[in-house]
Design a protein around this motif. Structure first.
Motif, PDB file in Angstrom:
ATOM      1  N   GLY A 169       9.754  -8.711   5.334  1.00 17.82           N
ATOM      2  CA  GLY A 169       9.832  -7.467   4.589  1.00 17.82           C
ATOM      3  C   GLY A 169       9.035  -6.359   5.247  1.00 17.82           C
ATOM      4  N   VAL A 170       8.655  -5.369   4.445  1.00 21.11           N
ATOM      5  CA  VAL A 170       8.038  -4.146   4.943  1.00 21.11           C
ATOM      6  C   VAL A 170       6.615  -4.022   4.418  1.00 21.11           C
ATOM      7  N   ALA A 171       5.696  -3.653   5.304  1.00 19.67           N
ATOM      8  CA  ALA A 171       4.347  -3.254   4.902  1.00 19.67           C
ATOM      9  C   ALA A 171       4.164  -1.810   5.344  1.00 19.67           C
ATOM     10  N   ALA A 172       3.473  -1.010   4.541  1.00 23.39           N
ATOM     11  CA  ALA A 172       3.356   0.411   4.864  1.00 23.39           C
ATOM     12  C   ALA A 172       1.989   0.941   4.472  1.00 23.39           C
ATOM     13  N   THR A 173       1.538   1.949   5.221  1.00 25.26           N
ATOM     14  CA  THR A 173       0.310   2.671   4.889  1.00 25.26           C
ATOM     15  C   THR A 173       0.569   4.162   5.076  1.00 25.26           C
ATOM     16  N   GLY A 174      -0.099   4.973   4.272  1.00 20.66           N
ATOM     17  CA  GLY A 174      -0.015   6.423   4.416  1.00 20.66           C
ATOM     18  C   GLY A 174       1.288   7.032   3.954  1.00 20.66           C
ATOM     19  N   CYS A 175       2.092   6.291   3.196  1.00 28.76           N
ATOM     20  CA  CYS A 175       3.396   6.791   2.739  1.00 28.76           C
ATOM     21  C   CYS A 175       3.368   6.966   1.225  1.00 28.76           C
ATOM     22  N   ASP A 176       3.845   8.103   0.730  1.00 28.40           N
ATOM     23  CA  ASP A 176       4.020   8.188  -0.713  1.00 28.40           C
ATOM     24  C   ASP A 176       5.306   7.448  -1.083  1.00 28.40           C
ATOM     25  N   PRO A 177       5.482   7.061  -2.350  1.00 25.56           N
ATOM     26  CA  PRO A 177       6.631   6.222  -2.725  1.00 25.56           C
ATOM     27  C   PRO A 177       7.984   6.815  -2.361  1.00 25.56           C
ATOM     28  N   ALA A 178       8.148   8.127  -2.548  1.00 22.89           N
ATOM     29  CA  ALA A 178       9.436   8.751  -2.238  1.00 22.89           C
ATOM     30  C   ALA A 178       9.715   8.702  -0.740  1.00 22.89           C
ATOM     31  N   GLU A 179       8.684   8.958   0.059  1.00 20.94           N
ATOM     32  CA  GLU A 179       8.856   8.920   1.508  1.00 20.94           C
ATOM     33  C   GLU A 179       9.153   7.504   1.982  1.00 20.94           C
ATOM     34  N   LEU A 180       8.466   6.528   1.412  1.00 17.83           N
ATOM     35  CA  LEU A 180       8.700   5.142   1.814  1.00 17.83           C
ATOM     36  C   LEU A 180      10.128   4.723   1.497  1.00 17.83           C
ATOM     37  N   ARG A 181      10.630   5.118   0.337  1.00 16.45           N
ATOM     38  CA  ARG A 181      12.015   4.778   0.008  1.00 16.45           C
ATOM     39  C   ARG A 181      12.976   5.447   0.989  1.00 16.45           C
ATOM     40  N   ARG A 182      12.728   6.718   1.299  1.00 17.99           N
ATOM     41  CA  ARG A 182      13.611   7.433   2.224  1.00 17.99           C
ATOM     42  C   ARG A 182      13.618   6.779   3.600  1.00 17.99           C
ATOM     43  N   LEU A 183      12.459   6.324   4.054  1.00 17.67           N
ATOM     44  CA  LEU A 183      12.351   5.771   5.402  1.00 17.67           C
ATOM     45  C   LEU A 183      12.806   4.319   5.496  1.00 17.67           C
ATOM     46  N   THR A 184      12.924   3.632   4.378  1.00 17.40           N
ATOM     47  CA  THR A 184      13.348   2.230   4.418  1.00 17.40           C
ATOM     48  C   THR A 184      14.706   1.986   3.762  1.00 17.40           C
ATOM     49  N   GLU A 185      15.168   2.946   2.937  1.00 18.97           N
ATOM     50  CA  GLU A 185      16.451   2.767   2.253  1.00 18.97           C
ATOM     51  C   GLU A 185      17.418   3.916   2.487  1.00 18.97           C
ATOM     52  N   GLY A 186      16.937   5.048   3.008  1.00 14.55           N
ATOM     53  CA  GLY A 186      17.796   6.197   3.224  1.00 14.55           C
ATOM     54  C   GLY A 186      17.721   7.189   2.080  1.00 14.55           C
ATOM     55  N   ARG A 187      18.469   8.279   2.225  1.00 17.51           N
ATOM     56  CA  ARG A 187      18.415   9.370   1.254  1.00 17.51           C
ATOM     57  C   ARG A 187      19.432   9.232   0.126  1.00 17.51           C
TER      58      ARG A 187
END
Length: 292
Positions: free
Chosen positions: A218-236
């Protein structure tokens, strides 16, 4: 095969101002810092490196890019380059090809397969995604493309474990069983791919957001707000991009059983854009189109 590290950029933003302690205008040094910090064997440029779509810098971006390639190559690192849809806007991309012909560490791979450090790269130019997916002759390790979002589903039909594309629509995810990296406006975004008998880890950087992707973890992330993380891992889109790709590829089989119109209507109800449906499955049968 020994572990190989690959650093990927796309859509180089030569005219922007850098944020953070370095400051100043983006230049060769901005990219070389990332190269030195990540220490890759191979640096990939997934299109629009010789023309600045992101900031319209009005600089001689082709010469800047060639200078960057030569600096990287002089350190014994390989460069893999694919032409983007804007790269020859000024009629200067031929200079990049000439630089590649003159230097064994610079590989311009648009439209062909090249082996670099034991890794098979396939370069897919803009607008040729469908043709190359249908004519692929054998497996490759990494596809490097500069594909519009509506055309990208064809990349997942190619026999490769990893896809790196530029153009827009930044993202890092596992899609259709393949590592998928989409970049834009580097050096603000870049990806580091560690590979050893297949990809082992991808670190994706977009501004302050860092995403760590590993097979089966899966995905681990730092420094991303929830909306940005969704955009970068699931698209717009309302439908996550991995689900969109799965639905489009599945629809190819379903058409023979359920019919084109029924399948197309289902895809549109799922929230998949009409252009994405017609680019992959053709226009015939789309609701609202007259039969001819």
């Amino acid at each position: 095969m020994p572990r190989t590290r690959i650093l990927a950029f796309s859509d180089l933003a030569w005219g922007t101002g850098e944020k953070g302690p370095s400051g100043g205008r983006v230049g060769i040094g901005s990219f070389l810092r990332a190269v030195e910090e990540t220490d890759p064997e191979i640096v990939v440029f997934a299109g629009d490196a010789a023309y600045d779509r992101c900031s319209r810098s009005k600089l001689d971006e082709t010469e800047l890019f060639i200078g960057l390639l030569r600096e990287i190559a002089a350190a014994g690192r390989h460069c893999v380059v694919v032409e983007g849809n804007n790269d020859d806007t000024m009629g200067t991309y031929g200079r990049v090809r000439e630089a590649a012909e003159a230097n064994p560490y610079i590989h311009e791979i648009t439209g062909e397969v090249q082996n670099v450090c034991g890794i098979r790269f396939l370069g897919v130019p803009t607008g040729k995604e469908r043709r190359m997916a249908r004519s692929a002759e054998g497996p490759v390790d990494i596809v490097v493309a500069h594909a519009p979002l509506a055309n990208r589903v064809w990349l997942f039909d190619l026999p490769a474990a990893c896809i790196v594309t530029g153009h827009y629509g930044m993202m890092a995810a596992v899609v259709a069983g393949k590592a998928y990296v989409a970049l834009d406006c580097s050096p603000a975004s870049y990806a580091v791919i560690d590979r050893e008998e297949g990809w082992q880890r991808i670190e994706y950087v977009a501004g302050t957001c860092r995403i760590d992707l590993r097979p089966g973890e899966g995905v681990a992330a730092t420094g991303c707000d929830p909306a940005e993380l969704r955009r970068l891992t699931e698209g717009r889109g309302t439908l996550p991009y991995p689900d969109e790709v799965a639905a489009l590829r599945r629809a190819k089989r379903e058409i023979a059983i359920e019919g084109r119109e029924e399948v197309f209507e289902h895809l549109l109800r799922m929230g998949i854009k009409k252009t994405h449906v017609e680019r992959y499955l053709g226009r015939r049968g789309l609701p609202g189109r007259r039969a001819r």
